[in-house]
Design a protein around this motif. Structure first.
Motif, PDB file in Angstrom:
ATOM      1  N   UNK A 168      70.228   8.159  80.634  1.00  0.00           N
ATOM      2  CA  UNK A 168      71.291   9.166  80.581  1.00  0.00           C
ATOM      3  C   UNK A 168      71.333  10.007  81.851  1.00  0.00           C
ATOM      4  N   UNK A 169      70.207  10.096  82.554  1.00  0.00           N
ATOM      5  CA  UNK A 169      70.152  10.920  83.772  1.00  0.00           C
ATOM      6  C   UNK A 169      70.620  10.188  85.025  1.00  0.00           C
ATOM      7  N   UNK A 170      70.922   8.897  84.923  1.00  0.00           N
ATOM      8  CA  UNK A 170      71.371   8.139  86.085  1.00  0.00           C
ATOM      9  C   UNK A 170      72.854   8.414  86.342  1.00  0.00           C
ATOM     10  N   UNK A 171      73.152   9.019  87.482  1.00  0.00           N
ATOM     11  CA  UNK A 171      74.534   9.423  87.769  1.00  0.00           C
ATOM     12  C   UNK A 171      75.486   8.249  87.805  1.00  0.00           C
ATOM     13  N   UNK A 172      75.070   7.122  88.390  1.00  0.00           N
ATOM     14  CA  UNK A 172      75.960   5.966  88.507  1.00  0.00           C
ATOM     15  C   UNK A 172      76.246   5.330  87.146  1.00  0.00           C
ATOM     16  N   UNK A 173      75.366   5.566  86.153  1.00  0.00           N
ATOM     17  CA  UNK A 173      75.549   4.992  84.825  1.00  0.00           C
ATOM     18  C   UNK A 173      76.269   5.967  83.891  1.00  0.00           C
ATOM     19  N   UNK A 174      75.820   7.210  83.861  1.00  0.00           N
ATOM     20  CA  UNK A 174      76.414   8.227  82.999  1.00  0.00           C
ATOM     21  C   UNK A 174      77.511   8.942  83.773  1.00  0.00           C
TER      22      UNK A 174
END
Length: 378
Positions: A168-174
């Motif tokens: 959830x903390x990955x900017x490119x994913x979330x």
């Protein structure tokens, strides 16, 4: 295995060379003999990427090393490539293999290299060539056996990533935020007239009415997703699946093409798959059993935070996602005869799915509740 950031990598099949591939494979196969020669052959019908199968010749016995690989490059079509850059599709897929698939056991092909230059759109992903696998076909209706294998793989993906804070903390994913949701809604609403004009002769009036009714509701629909969240493929359909005839992995289905991966509601993947993978009569026959099968597979893998009733409700709520994908993708990528057939087929199947589920009756109460939340915050 973790991947180092590599600035210099082949930008096209013509730039692939034996020494680079030998250097790339050696960490995985320490006793690998030198790669003497290679031969590239175009594969697949993907529109966002250019995929080639690379046959390898070695100076000596390769042992367990692969005789061929799959290398994925950006699309050769300028429009599709520009779309890949603008939507961060190439960056997302590269990061998926570097930061998620390399650390979490998922039903995906083994990755040997992944790197991307987000400024230029150049990227390269080197994957195992899964010999003996049967690729899915979006234009053909899935068999029940194929669907169960696919949903088993989907449940494995969702269960392995269910509410994991490090994902959830990955900017490119979330990537979901108010600004991005507004951009998606704006693009979709702008794309609809062109879609209807281009495919007018192929669309049924009842399905067009579904689109017309949904068009004004989409802004609030885009705000409705609520936890629990998990890794979402975003384009989970037969064209992006490999059905294994030989049990060369713990799974019967491998999932490819992760350019739309995100952090979001897992049932959106299931509704998208069931709504688009079958002709309507087959889907009506299988749908209930497949929903139960997915929920049971989640529970078998330790997920207890979602009820079956919630699964059924979300399945209806996210049936609209297939309509969004069919319209948006059709207007974003290179136009081809197969693409036209595929997007019209997807649109018809997903619109009929909405009608059969009476999905507007599920959407409206959720929207009323969301409107009340908005008013309470004003």
């Amino acid at each position: 295995m973790s991947f180092a950031t590599v600035a210099n990598f082949p930008r096209s099949p013509a730039e692939l060379d034996p020494s680079w591939l030998h250097h790339t494979l050696t960490p995985f196969f320490p006793d690998l003999p030198p790669v003497r020669a290679l031969q590239c052959e175009r594969m697949g019908t993907g529109q966002m990427g250019h995929n080639v199968r690379v046959a390898l010749e070695y100076d000596g016995s390769p042992g367990l090393a692969p005789h061929s690989l799959v290398c994925k490059f950006p699309s050769l079509d300028p429009m599709s490539r520009a779309t890949g850059v603008a939507l961060r599709s190439y960056e997302i897929e590269t990061n998926f293999y570097r930061q998620v698939a390399s650390r979490i056991q998922l039903p995906v092909p083994r990755c040997f290299f992944a790197s991307c230059d987000p400024n230029t759109g150049d990227f390269l992903i080197v994957l195992e060539d899964v010999r003996g696998a049967e690729p899915g076909d979006q234009l053909a209706s899935c068999t029940l056996a194929q669907a169960r294998c696919a949903i088993d793989a989907l449940a494995a993906i969702h269960a392995a990533t269910w509410e994991r804070p490090e994902l959830a903390s990955l900017e490119w994913l979330n990537r979901s935020n108010e600004e991005r949701r507004a951009q998606v809604v704006q693009f979709f609403q702008a794309a609809v007239p062109g879609f209807l004009d281009r495919y007018a002769s192929a669309l049924e009036a009842r399905h067009v009415r579904v689109l017309d009714e949904f068009l004004s509701l989409m802004p609030l629909w885009s705000e409705l997703p609520r936890p629990p969240f998990a890794l979402q493929h975003g384009d989970f359909r037969p064209d992006n699946l490999l059905f294994l005839r030989n049990r060369s992995s713990p799974y019967r289905t491998l999932v490819v093409d992760w350019q739309t991966a995100s952090w979001g509601p897992p049932l959106a993947d299931l509704a998208y798959f069931i709504g688009g993978a079958f002709e309507p009569d087959d889907r009506r026959r299988y749908e209930g059993d497949l929903l139960v099968f997915y929920w049971e597979r989640l529970r078998r893998r330790g997920v207890r935070g979602v009820s079956f009733i919630r699964c059924v409700e979300d399945h209806s709520l996210y049936a609209f996602a297939g309509i969004v994908m069919a319209v948006a993708a059709a207007m974003l990528v290179e136009r081809t005869p197969r693409g036209d057939h595929m997007f019209c087929t997807m649109f018809a199947r997903h619109a009929q799915h909405v009608l059969d589920l009476q999905a507007f009756s599920v959407l409206e109460p959720r929207m009323v509740a969301r409107l009340r939340e908005h008013r309470s915050l004003e």
